[in-house]
Motif scaffolding. Structure first.
Motif, PDB file in Angstrom:
ATOM      1  N   GLU A  79      97.911 -20.997  -8.440  1.00 22.80           N
ATOM      2  CA  GLU A  79      99.034 -20.455  -7.680  1.00 22.80           C
ATOM      3  C   GLU A  79     100.340 -20.794  -8.389  1.00 22.80           C
TER       4      GLU A  79
ATOM      5  N   TYR B 143     104.445 -20.339  -7.993  1.00 22.16           N
ATOM      6  CA  TYR B 143     105.473 -20.044  -7.006  1.00 22.16           C
ATOM      7  C   TYR B 143     106.798 -19.751  -7.699  1.00 22.16           C
TER       8      TYR B 143
ATOM      9  N   THR C  50     111.668 -12.295  -6.915  1.00 21.92           N
ATOM     10  CA  THR C  50     110.937 -11.396  -7.807  1.00 21.92           C
ATOM     11  C   THR C  50     111.821 -10.880  -8.937  1.00 21.92           C
TER      12      THR C  50
ATOM     13  N   LYS D  19      97.074 -11.183  -9.921  1.00 18.78           N
ATOM     14  CA  LYS D  19      97.554 -10.460  -8.746  1.00 18.78           C
ATOM     15  C   LYS D  19      98.900 -11.047  -8.372  1.00 18.78           C
ATOM     16  N   LEU D  20      99.878 -10.189  -8.223  1.00 19.67           N
ATOM     17  CA  LEU D  20     101.217 -10.635  -7.866  1.00 19.67           C
ATOM     18  C   LEU D  20     101.475 -10.339  -6.396  1.00 19.67           C
ATOM     19  N   TYR D  21     101.966 -11.346  -5.687  1.00 15.23           N
ATOM     20  CA  TYR D  21     102.304 -11.204  -4.279  1.00 15.23           C
ATOM     21  C   TYR D  21     103.761 -11.610  -4.091  1.00 15.23           C
ATOM     22  N   SER D  22     104.384 -11.016  -3.129  1.00 14.37           N
ATOM     23  CA  SER D  22     105.773 -11.347  -2.811  1.00 14.37           C
ATOM     24  C   SER D  22     105.886 -11.596  -1.317  1.00 14.37           C
ATOM     25  N   SER D  23     106.600 -12.651  -0.981  1.00  8.68           N
ATOM     26  CA  SER D  23     106.801 -12.961   0.437  1.00  8.68           C
ATOM     27  C   SER D  23     108.193 -12.557   0.901  1.00  8.68           C
ATOM     28  N   GLU D  24     108.909 -11.821   0.047  1.00  9.93           N
ATOM     29  CA  GLU D  24     110.250 -11.374   0.425  1.00  9.93           C
ATOM     30  C   GLU D  24     110.141 -10.258   1.450  1.00  9.93           C
ATOM     31  N   LYS D  25     111.044 -10.267   2.422  1.00 17.17           N
ATOM     32  CA  LYS D  25     111.056  -9.242   3.448  1.00 17.17           C
ATOM     33  C   LYS D  25     112.085  -8.185   3.101  1.00 17.17           C
TER      34      LYS D  25
END
Length: 99
Positions: A44, A46, A50, A81-87
């Motif tokens: 992971e 962090y 982005t 795999k790229l994930y984003s937690s930005e809303k």
């Protein structure tokens, strides 16, 4: 590289077992047994956003992984795999066309 790592998480190992006849005629009931283990790890990484320097450092790390580490270990492979937690700001999004 100023990258925040969450550590390495071991995932379940895939085991593939198979048997092969030792000889087709004399020892036809005797078999050799083999097992292939596939070890998987989750790393992971962090970041704060982005875009910007944080995302650039992650891209440089992934290029280093692809061109240096994976080349030295031919049996290894990587899937990213790229994930984003930005809303997303709903008010800033353009309105959809109505028909």
């Amino acid at each position: 590289m100023n990258i925040k790592l969450g550590g390495t998480v071991p995932l379940p190992t895939d085991k593939m077992k198979f048997s092969v006849n030792r000889s087709p005629f004399v020892h036809s009931k005797s078999k050799l047994q083999f097992q292939k283990d596939t070890h998987k790890r989750l790393i992971e990484i962090y970041g704060d956003s982005t875009t910007g320097q944080d995302a650039t450092n992650v891209v440089h790390f992934l290029r280093y992984l692809e061109h240096t580490i994976l080349v030295l270990h031919p049996g290894c492979s990587a899937r990213v795999k790229l994930y984003s937690s930005e809303k997303l700001d709903v008010d800033a999004a353009p309105e959809q066309h109505q028909r």
